[in-house]
Design a protein around this motif. Sequence first.
Motif, PDB file in Angstrom:
ATOM      1  N   LEU A 183       0.778  -1.081   0.049  1.00  0.00           N
ATOM      2  CA  LEU A 183      -0.046  -0.068  -0.055  1.00  0.00           C
ATOM      3  C   LEU A 183       1.073   1.300   0.070  1.00  0.00           C
ATOM      4  O   LEU A 183       0.246   2.359  -0.507  1.00  0.00           O
ATOM      5  N   LYS A 185       3.623   1.220  -1.665  1.00  0.00           N
ATOM      6  CA  LYS A 185       4.464   1.576  -2.932  1.00  0.00           C
ATOM      7  C   LYS A 185       3.433   2.435  -3.983  1.00  0.00           C
ATOM      8  O   LYS A 185       2.715   1.715  -4.882  1.00  0.00           O
ATOM      9  N   THR A 186       3.272   3.527  -3.722  1.00  0.00           N
ATOM     10  CA  THR A 186       2.222   4.200  -4.451  1.00  0.00           C
ATOM     11  C   THR A 186       2.977   5.131  -5.983  1.00  0.00           C
ATOM     12  O   THR A 186       2.160   5.786  -6.531  1.00  0.00           O
ATOM     13  N   HIS A 187       4.173   4.810  -6.090  1.00  0.00           N
ATOM     14  CA  HIS A 187       4.705   5.501  -7.432  1.00  0.00           C
ATOM     15  C   HIS A 187       4.401   4.479  -8.434  1.00  0.00           C
ATOM     16  O   HIS A 187       4.358   3.398  -8.276  1.00  0.00           O
ATOM     17  N   LEU A 447      -0.234   5.104   6.491  1.00  0.00           N
ATOM     18  CA  LEU A 447      -1.029   5.486   5.226  1.00  0.00           C
ATOM     19  C   LEU A 447      -1.258   6.677   5.196  1.00  0.00           C
ATOM     20  O   LEU A 447      -2.235   7.261   5.939  1.00  0.00           O
ATOM     21  N   PRO A 477       8.061   4.746  -1.094  1.00  0.00           N
ATOM     22  CA  PRO A 477       7.099   4.659  -2.299  1.00  0.00           C
ATOM     23  C   PRO A 477       7.904   4.209  -3.644  1.00  0.00           C
ATOM     24  O   PRO A 477       7.021   3.630  -4.462  1.00  0.00           O
TER      25      PRO A 477
END
Length: 599
Positions: A183, A185-187, A447, A477
């Motif tokens: 979650l 790892k937004t990139h 988060l 991320p």
Amino acid sequence: MMPSWLKLASPREIFGIDLRTLALFRVLLGVYILIDLVMRSRDLVSHYTDAGIMPRSVQIDHLYLTTWSLHLANGAAWFQVLLFVVAGLAALGLLFGWRTRLMTVVSWLLMLSLQNRNTFILSGEDNLALLMLFWAMFLPLGARYSVDAALDRTGRFLDNGYLTLATAALLLQGMSMYFFSALLKTHPIWYQDGTAVHYALQLDYLVTPFALWFRQFQDLMTGLTYYVYVLELVGPILIFSPVFHRTLRTLLMLAFMSMHAAFAIFLEIGFFPFISIIMNLTFMPGWMWDKLASWLPIRTSKPLTIWFDEGCDFCEKCCHLLRVFLFLGDTPVRPAQSEPAIGKILQEQNSWVVTLGDARTCKTAALETLYAASPVFFPIAWLLRPALIRTLGDRCYDWIGRNRSVFSRATSSWFGWRDTQPRYGGLTQTLAGVFLVFITWQNVSTLSWSGLSPLPDSFRMVRQALGLYQNWTMFAPYPEMTSPWPVIEGELTDGTIVDVYSGTKGLADFDKPEAVSKVYANYRWRKFLSQLEDQTYENTPQVLALNYGRYLCRNWERQHPDDLPLATFEIYFQIERSQPPGQVRSVETRQVWNHDCFG
């Protein structure tokens, strides 16, 4: 009638842990702690004493209010050695399951204390290992294959299946590492471009020589990116699925372990893969043990019985210990005096007796009989067969036999019978439930969209006091984009140029080495020096560089006692920036610190 493959798994199957799995967990934790202590001891003076890179006064200034450490009580090497030895003994006790719960608590306390002694060399493996030990305190790790199990007379843990809030907490803790890491790892390089593994393997200061070769396969790295991301995101949910439970749990457990094996092949990240595999093995279900037992039965079809001298407490305990640690199952252990013929042999030979069918053996031959019947240790029986070994063994046994009463008195307290049931009841499970909520709250707070951050001060105080830190930013991320390695050039008091980092005379080498990761002595030095480099970008006092500089001055004098002292030096970092696939990387030289050893 519903087909077996459509039946839903029970809560015991989903959130329970087999007691044999807990025994494996205990043994591997003990091994991990011992290896960790040995590896840390190589840099005991450098990392844990006032003569090293992190004097106590500096570390204390960087600790939270409720963070504590016994290792900060004294800055001398002898004191650290003493604590290392105590931690090692506790780990051995944990490994063999002797006073298991006490050894688990002591191991956890000393691990937390050791980690807080120098927080600038810690990594994800330390966090995970500490959490595994924390949850282990709530579980009966000594119920199988242990000294405690051999000496247990309560008969509480008759069933291998074990379900409590603590078992659920341990399993959920393990999977939360993956789920929340995914979650975070937004990139887009993770879920759109598929280049995250490419960038991870561009970090030359972190990758292995194998990874240097492997990164030519761009398509494979793209596939691995999606594999890791999907596995971390979906795997933690499916592993608790009540549908197709046995198949999914087995496949996912193996998938996670294979992922960590790949990490070990590609990245120089210490023992993080090892402790992660230990965590994953807690999902090993009971049917696997049953299958192993069917493959490895006792190596005899004849009735096997162990006979001891009635009234000899030491003798009886040794028989029970041998039965447990040689995997001899329910082999009877009986007083010889209960069978007149056996009692007569014991009296004549002044020895214990092992019967296998009609055969009766004593002393070393009896030990050989037991080893030969063991499904695991049977090769050792071959070592006991030579006449010389048999003679020496019999003499040793005769000496022990003559002193049975002494050994009985000596072991009565240290290896006493377990006549009271271990307490893993309401209070223990309530605490486990509270702490499960505690770590879940903290994980959700990492988060940005959760609305639970920042955490209250009281929450952080408890977290730091107990070492329950949760923030699984593993390449999240996105992976780092710079790969640094140090170059340190200086002068002696007579003006001689020296390479301070390598400890040699002459100009320092600024060229890129063939394997950058080998520039660092080990992963803890890599962690410290990379943090030092990171701090130089901040407009704050350069505490790490200053104390590292002071350490280098002392270390040069210690390693070169017949040479002139080190006078001045400059710390540089060569910085290689990662580039998209197909583009050439460049190296930048940064001078981050000037140091005067007499200033």
